[in-house]
Each structure stands twice: as C-alpha cells, then as structure tokens.
Scaffold this active site. Structure first.
Site, PDB file in Angstrom:
ATOM      1  N   ASP A 392       0.862  -1.191   0.000  1.00 51.52           N
ATOM      2  CA  ASP A 392       0.000   0.000   0.000  1.00 51.52           C
ATOM      3  C   ASP A 392       0.895   1.237   0.000  1.00 51.52           C
ATOM      4  OD1 ASP A 392      -1.670   2.107   0.633  1.00 51.52           O
ATOM      5  OD2 ASP A 392      -2.842   0.971   2.120  1.00 51.52           O
ATOM      6  N   HIS A 393       0.942   1.918  -1.111  1.00 49.84           N
ATOM      7  CA  HIS A 393       1.882   3.027  -1.239  1.00 49.84           C
ATOM      8  C   HIS A 393       1.497   4.216  -0.355  1.00 49.84           C
ATOM      9  CE1 HIS A 393       5.070   5.407  -2.695  1.00 49.84           C
ATOM     10  NE2 HIS A 393       5.033   5.118  -3.978  1.00 49.84           N
ATOM     11  N   ARG A 394       0.301   4.180   0.215  1.00 51.62           N
ATOM     12  CA  ARG A 394      -0.043   5.274   1.125  1.00 51.62           C
ATOM     13  C   ARG A 394       0.867   5.226   2.347  1.00 51.62           C
ATOM     14  NH1 ARG A 394      -6.257   4.294   2.106  1.00 51.62           N
ATOM     15  NH2 ARG A 394      -5.358   2.228   2.404  1.00 51.62           N
TER      16      ARG A 394
END
Lengths: 422, 470
Positions: A392-394
């Site tokens: 999850d690049h967040r």
C-alpha cells in the site's frame, strides 16, 4: 452592521482548513444553513454553512487560503435579512434547537451536514413507494423513467415499459452488489448459465474490490536463490514428517517473512486515516491464502516470529486441512497482519497479488526454477524463487518495499540474518 | 446458505427493536442488546412516550381552563404530582413490558448490557448483571441512538436538568429556565407551564422551532407567549451557576433589561449527539462524519460490510419513525432484498399545543432552492370543526409544484396536526397531485377537511375561504 463570519470549529483536533471553493459573492443574500464555502481539513472536505442570515458584504478569503479555526471568512450584513431569508435548515426536517448557549465552552452543535438535495429539480422521484420498490426489484433506475401519468407521475406500467425498451439495464436485482456497470444481455450470443454466488465468493469480491479501489498498489519483483534452503528442506524433511510436519517452502518463507516484518515494522501495520495514525502491530500473525473447493480462504498463523519453522509447518498443515474441509472458524481467519500467497504449485512465476486490506503488504511466491547463475567465475545451476511483493503506497514507499524484499532474499541466501536481526 | 444468519442488534429503541423483530420474523437468529430492563430505548423510557403523556395532561389542563368560556367550570385543578408521575411511569412500564413480551414471543434473545465491538464479527457485552460475554455474529445493526448534549460549561447539578431528568418529573419548579427553543425545549416548556411553572425560554437563534415555516410557527408562538413568562430570542447563556437553592444565569442579548436572572431550575435542551463513542468502532472499518454520525449507504450499510447503522446514530433527522423505517431497509438488505432508504417525506411533529407538523418540502426550503411552487394556506377560522372545539387559530398549507401540480409538502399548525400529517405523508410519497386531494372525499366535519380545502385553493377557491383576487 456587518458581522464577521468566522471559520467554525470543524471537529476534534482540526485547527485550520484550506478553502477549496467560495460559494457566495458580495451582494448575495444568504440564509441560515446555506453553504457559504467548501473547505478541506486534513481530515475531510466539508461545507461551511452560514450561522446568520443577511447580505454578503465582503469575501475575505479565496480558494487555496489556509484559515485557522476562528479566522474571519466573510462579512455579512445581518440587518438586511428580510422575510425571504427566514431561515430553516436546508434539508433536514427536524426542529433542531438552535444551540443556545454561550461563548466558546457552550459552543453550539454544528448542524449536521444537510443531505444533498435530491436530483434534477431536486424533488423526490414522482412515483409511489411500491412502484419505486418494483423498479429496484427488476433493476431499473427509476430516475431514468419518464412517467405517463398526470403531471408525469410514474406508474408500474411505465417501469415495465422502460425495462422492455432497455433490456440491458434491467438486471436481476440480486446481482446489484456486483460492481456497477450494466451487463449486456449475453443470451443474444448464445446460451448462458447463471449460478448463485457463494458466500466466500461474495466476501472475496467485496474485499478485493474495496482493496483495489482504496489501496494504491505497487508491486515489486525479485528472485531468491533457494538452492541451499531447498537442500536443507530435503535434508530435514523426513525428520519433520516424524514430528507431523510437512516442511514446505511456504512454511519456511512464513518464518523468513516474519523476520523481515520485525525489521521493517511499517509493513506490519495498518493505516488509520480517520485518526491520522499508523497502527503498528506488536504481533506478527501471517495469513496464508488457501485455494479450496469453496474458493479463496486465508487462515492465519499466529505469532509466527515466536515459532520455529517446524512448529509453523505443523500449524500450517492443520489449517490447510481445515480449510479444505471447510472447518475453519472465523477466529482462525482474522487478525492477520501480513499475507503470503503461493501460486508456485500452479506453475506461475511473478504475479501482482492484491493487498489484503487493512493489511498493507502481501508476498507472492512463484514457481522455483533451475537457472544458470554466474557464481565465482563460473556458471552454476541454481534454484531461483520468484518473489512478488505488493504494498500500500499510502504507507509504504517503494524503497521501504524494496528493502523489505531484499532482506528476505538475503536472509534466504544468508540464513544467519534471521538469527542476527529477525 | 440455508443456515440462518446470526444478527446482533446494538440498542433497543424504535430502530433497534423494530430491526430485531423484523429479522426474527424472517428466520434470523437475533440477539438484541440494551441496558434497559426491556426494549424501548430513549423513545419509550426517556423521550417520546413519557413526554407525550405529560403533554396530554397539559392539554387537558388547558382545555379545562378554556371550558369556562363554554359554560363549564371545573374549578382550580389540584395536581397530585406523585399520582401523575406514577401514571406516566405505568404507561412506560406497560409499553416496554409489552415489547419484552413481543421479543420473547419472537425468540429474540434479549441481553441486558452494553455492547462493544471487538471487530466486524464479534461484540463484547458488559452485562448489567455483572460479567462479560463475547458474541459472534454474521451481521450486526448498530442502533445506539443519541443523548442530550450537555456541554461542560453547564454545571452538573440536580437543578440543571437535561430532557431525561426533566421527564422524570422530580418536582414542579416555581421558576424554570429552558435553554433551547427547539422541539424538545418547547414541548417541555408547554408541559411544565401547564403544571404551574413560570417558564422562561432562551434561544440563541432568531426563532423558535427552527426548520418549520414561519407562518406555522407564528400560530404556536402566539400561544407560547401566553403561557410562558418570557421567550428570549437571540439570547445566549453566558454562564450558569447552580447552588442548593437555585440557578443563576448570565444572559447576553439585545436590549436585555436584566442580564442576570435567578431560577429554581434550568432545563438544557440544545440538541442531541449520536452515541458513536465507546462502541469499539475503531476496531472496524466503520467511518464517522465530522458530527460523529456513522456514515452509511442507501441500504444503511457502513464501510464494514457486516455492520449496518440506523436511527439517530446514522444521521439526521433524529426521529424515531425515521429509525423505524431504516430498520426495515437494513433488514431487507441483510435478507438480500433490493431495499433503499428513499423517503420523499419524513413527518416532523412538535407536540406542543397547538401542534406543529410538516412533511416534504417546506416553503423556506423552496425559497432557498429557488424552487417554482405555489403555496396555498387554509386558515382554520374557516373550518367548522375547528370552531366546534374552540380552536380557530390553526393553519393548513400545502406546497404544490406549479408545473406538474404535484404536492411537494404540507404544513399544519393546530391541535391534532401530528395525526393530520399522516394523510399528507401518504400524498407526498404516492406522488399525489393537488386534485387527487380535492377528489378524495374527506369526512365532515373534521379537521382533515382543511387539507382538502387548501388543495382546492390551488385550482381556484375553496368552499369556505374566499381568497382576495389579485
């Protein structure tokens, strides 16, 4: 006399907001509860309704401005509030007591955001509840139906006529949960069979759609030389079997992943955007995707970091047997902080797994193949395992993901890493 | 698929118990969790029902007084407070006990305690009887309601009441301050004034009964000014202190002669907030909006597929009947039926005397939206029935779409408005046009004729009220 209209308290912890849109102009007459501005806080975008009625004298902010709570937004001349601006909440029927009361400590309750005014002319659909229900049942969007009754009232005959002339839109109501988008009438091209979705399939569909829609995925690939690991596995396999454990690459990789998670805690975490927090888990529970007759299930092995590979292998064997028999309890499928999925058995190399949200990463194992590798001045046959890590690049940046995956690759090739760091 | 789903309902108000009953009737295994002795929630125990019992008494007292003009003198009524309280409590006990029986008959498991979610599949209950229990569920409906807002700046003192305390009817204060001119403040002002209190209402806004059209509120205001000592608009409470003998407040308002006032008691009715804290929602994907309401979709499903939310917890309007409708929507969705929360008209009723009731579009909203409408008003002075009950002060209005002649909203002020609004809700929901109302025969002589006559005025003239030609 003009009143200063200030940015109201927008909720706990919100100290400032950025103006995204100004909805009124100087000279405009506004009423109580009318939305004056749209603002964005670091928590949410929200409308700012007027607490007074009158004429806008001056707009003090423009889009892009950051305004502290209590900062002046506009000047409103209340003396011009005429009869027409007699207030009333824009959409909510209840008679809310205007928060009486005092200055700050007795601050009024913000009027809950009015529901958006209904479509087109803003009126409810011109059809009786039973007709609206009928339309839902046969999958017709009643807002598109033109009524033939007096004044344009929609009857159930109108809904039927619409369904006949728009066969594609009238899907069986039951299947509305499937992602929107209208299905064509497949029978136009040949026979079809319709099967009911199983519970597992429905849950998977929802979970995957939610993750795919909300999680910005990045997938990175690597390959690990598992020649030595495989040699070790073959050496102790027999011994393990006596202990009731089927020592698989998956079981071994679980342990290695747990080591990597200890060293890289952001991949063993969840994102709590509602509270602007990262939830770092002090436990390492790893889910293992299992393919069963009923569909995909993900039993969870608890406290992987505290168990030996053999213990993990025993547990994994038991969970897999239960999964195949459909005997897993909900408890055994909850609480995972990371997931491992292995498609190697089916011959797949690299692939792009979907993060099992609210977890933030998933490791995919492919099929290991013998390949020539240049080692110390000569070609050697080595067994290479394709690894695919989606995250999850967040929460997890590319470099974090890369370091995590590298750690696993190196730990396989240099097993002492696990003892040293993991 | 055949095995029945396990449903847990948190909260047993009109939303919670309606959902539990409907689900049980459809074969679900239902557990209803609430800390009261029986189902009923705030509405039955601490809200709608006890307040309406008191307001009925208020109306009776008022009519007894009016009767002198009709040639009947009942003398001065003697109020037996203990007797009144006992009767009110017996009404509550009867209704809640009845719900308990109905739950049992439907095999709904009623658990007394407070539930807290552990995750999207488990709830931990702190049992009222002591101890804990963890329940696993397939689906849960959250219906935990709301509570009166009592900001910290109001002293915590028996003399400072919220609506819950006021409804227990501890005594009849000589002088009562009511903070908040919304429907709760106005209803309780009416009840206490009828029982003999000198009531002062303080409202921070420019008007009482916000949300209703002004012409309707004017009908009510006339009477409220008569029964209350004072109604102070645009006035804020700056500070409040309570002691053994009374409550002192500092008020701030335009041209206020005495900013410092002394009362025997104060009632704070400035709003309610959803009970979304302490439910363990942070253990789930459930989202809250900035006001603390649970965010739900048209099926009342939260961001967590196994959790639904209804009633006050799920947003405005915070009304029992809206909760009950949502219960139906949520249960149908759980059963896999295509249900949707799409009301065209939610009736709002203020049970003062006269009552205010309205539904659908109000004239004020229409003006805000620049909506092209025609409004007709039928004054009750032209109603035979109103004359026979000595109440000619009422008003019935309808709001009609100029183009398709559809009835978009109705507002009524007068005794019985809360009952009369039912026809209007049906009209708006069914998409009735003004002439549908005129062509439905209304019994004579009744107040319901005022709805028909105001519809007649849309097309031309009504029989009993001649409008001036423009």
């Amino acid at each position: 006399m003009a009143t200063e209209f200030k940015l109201p308290d927008l909720g706990e912890g919100v100290k400032a907001a950025e103006v995204s849109k100004v909805l009124v102009k100087p000279g405009e007459v506004v009423v109580v509860d009318q939305n004056l501005l749209e603002v964005e806080t670091d928590k949410a975008a929200t409308d700012v309704p007027s607490s007074v009625a009158g004429t806008v004298v001056e707009v003090r902010v423009k889009p892009g401005d950051s305004v502290p709570v209590g900062g002046v937004l506009l000047l409103i001349d209340e003396s011009t509030a005429g009869a027409a601006s007699a207030s009333g909440s824009a959409a909510a029927p209840p008679v809310a007591a205007t928060a009486a009361a005092a200055p700050e400590p007795l601050a009024p309750v913000a009027t809950p955001a009015a529901r958006p005014a209904p479509g087109a002319a803003g009126d409810p659909v011109f059809a009786a509840p039973s007709v609206r229900k009928f339309a839902r049942e046969i999958g017709v969007d009643i807002k598109q139906v033109v009524g033939s009754g007096p004044g344009g009232r929609i009857s159930s005959d109108d809904v039927k006529a619409f369904a006949r002339s728009h066969p594609a839109t009238a899907a069986a109501g039951e299947h509305r949960a499937a992602p929107a988008g209208e299905l064509p009438d497949f029978t136009r091209w040949g026979a079809v069979e319709r099967q009911r979705l199983s519970n597992v399939r429905r849950v998977t569909a929802q979970a995957m759609a939610r993750s795919w829609a909300t999680v910005p995925h990045v997938t990175i690939f690597d390959r690990a030389d598992i020649t030595d690991l495989e040699a070790l596995r073959n050496k102790v396999k027999g011994k393990a079997e006596k202990l009731g454990a089927k020592l698989t690459i998956t079981a071994m990789m679980l342990k290695l992943a747990a080591g990597a998670l200890k060293v890289h805690p952001t991949l063993n975490a969840s994102l709590d955007l509602a509270h602007n927090e990262v939830v770092l888990k002090r436990y390492v529970h790893v889910g293992v995707a299992a393919d069963t007759d009923r569909g995909l299930v993900v039993p969870v092995v608890r406290d992987v970091d505290q168990k030996s590979m053999l213990q993990i292998a025993v547990e994994l064997g038991e969970l897999a047997a239960k999964a195949r028999a459909g005997k897993l309890t909900p408890d055994e499928m909850q609480g995972g902080s990371f997931t491992v999925t292995n498609l190697g058995g089916l011959g797949v190399g690299h692939f792009t797994p979907i993060v099992n949200s609210p977890e933030v990463a998933i490791l995919g194992l492919g099929r290991a193949t013998q390949e020539p590798v240049w080692v110390a001045g000569g070609w050697q046959p080595r067994l290479l395992l394709p690894l695919s890590l989606s995250f999850d690049h967040r929460l997890v940046d590319g470099a974090d993901g890369a370091r995590f995956l590298r750690w696993i690759v190196e730990a396989i090739e240099e097993p002492l890493m696990l003892v040293l760091e993991g | 698929m055949a095995d029945s789903k396990r449903l847990v309902v948190l909260g047993s108000g009109p939303g919670g118990y309606a959902a539990a009953f409907a689900a049980a009737d459809h074969g679900l295994q239902v557990t209803l969790i609430s800390d009261d002795e029986h189902p009923g929630g705030v509405c039955l125990y601490r809200g709608c029902i006890p307040s309406k019992a008191l307001l009925h008494v208020a109306k009776l007292l008022h009519e007894a007084k009016m009767a002198r003009a009709w040639g009947i003198d009942f003398g001065t009524p003697r109020i037996d407070l203990d007797g009144l309280r006992a009767w009110k409590d017996s009404v509550v006990a009867k209704l809640t006990g009845g719900l308990g029986q109905l739950a049992k008959a439907r095999r709904v498991t009623y658990v007394r305690g407070r539930g807290k979610l552990l995750d999207a599949q488990h709830v931990q209950v702190e049992l009222t009887a002591g101890g804990q229990e963890v329940l696993e569920f397939d689906v849960a409906i959250l219906a935990t309601g709301s509570q009166p807002l009592l900001p910290g700046a109001f002293p915590q003192h028996p003399r400072v009441m919220d609506s819950t305390a006021a409804l227990t009817l501890p005594d009849i204060p000589e002088r009562l301050l009511v903070v908040g001119g919304g429907y709760i403040g106005l209803e309780l002002s009416t009840a206490y004034a009828a029982l003999g209190s000198h009531v002062t209402v303080v409202e921070a806004g420019q008007e009482i009964a916000r949300g209703a059209d002004r012409d309707l509120v004017d009908v009510l205001a006339k009477r409220l000014y008569a029964i209350c000592d004072e109604i102070l608009l645009d006035t804020k409470v700056l500070a409040m202190q309570a002691d053994e003998r009374g409550v002192t407040v500092q008020l701030a308002g335009l041209d206020l002669a005495e900013p410092e006032r002394r009362f025997d008691k104060a009632l704070v009715a400035i709003g309610r907030r959803p009970n979304s804290q302490g439910l363990g929602l942070e253990q789930t994907a459930v989202e809250l909006d900035p006001q603390g309401f649970v965010v739900v979709d048209a099926q009342r499903r939260t961001a967590e597929p196994s959790l639904y939310a209804i009633g006050d917890l799920a947003g405005q309007p915070m009304l029992a009947h809206k909760a009950r409708f949502e219960a139906r929507v949520a249960v149908a969705a759980i059963l896999g039926e295509p249900s949707e929360y799409d009301p065209a008209a939610i009736p709002a009723v203020v049970f003062t005397d006269p009552e205010l009731a309205w539904c659908g579009l109000t004239e004020t909203e229409a003006a805000t939206r620049g909506r092209d409408i025609k409004v007709t008003r039928f004054p009750w002075a032209a109603s035979g029935r109103a004359a026979t009950i000595g109440r000619e002060d009422g008003l019935t209005k309808i709001i009609v779409d100029t183009h398709n002649e559809r009835v978009l909203g109705v507002g009524i002020a007068g005794p019985g408005a809360g009952e009369l609004i039912a026809e209007a809700v049906l009209a708006v929901e069914m998409g009735a046009r003004a002439d549908d109302l005129t062509m439905s025969i209304h019994a004579h002589p009744t107040l319901s004729e005022t709805v028909m006559e105001s519809a007649e005025m849309f097309a031309g003239q009504s029989a009993h009220f001649l409008q001036r030609q423009r």
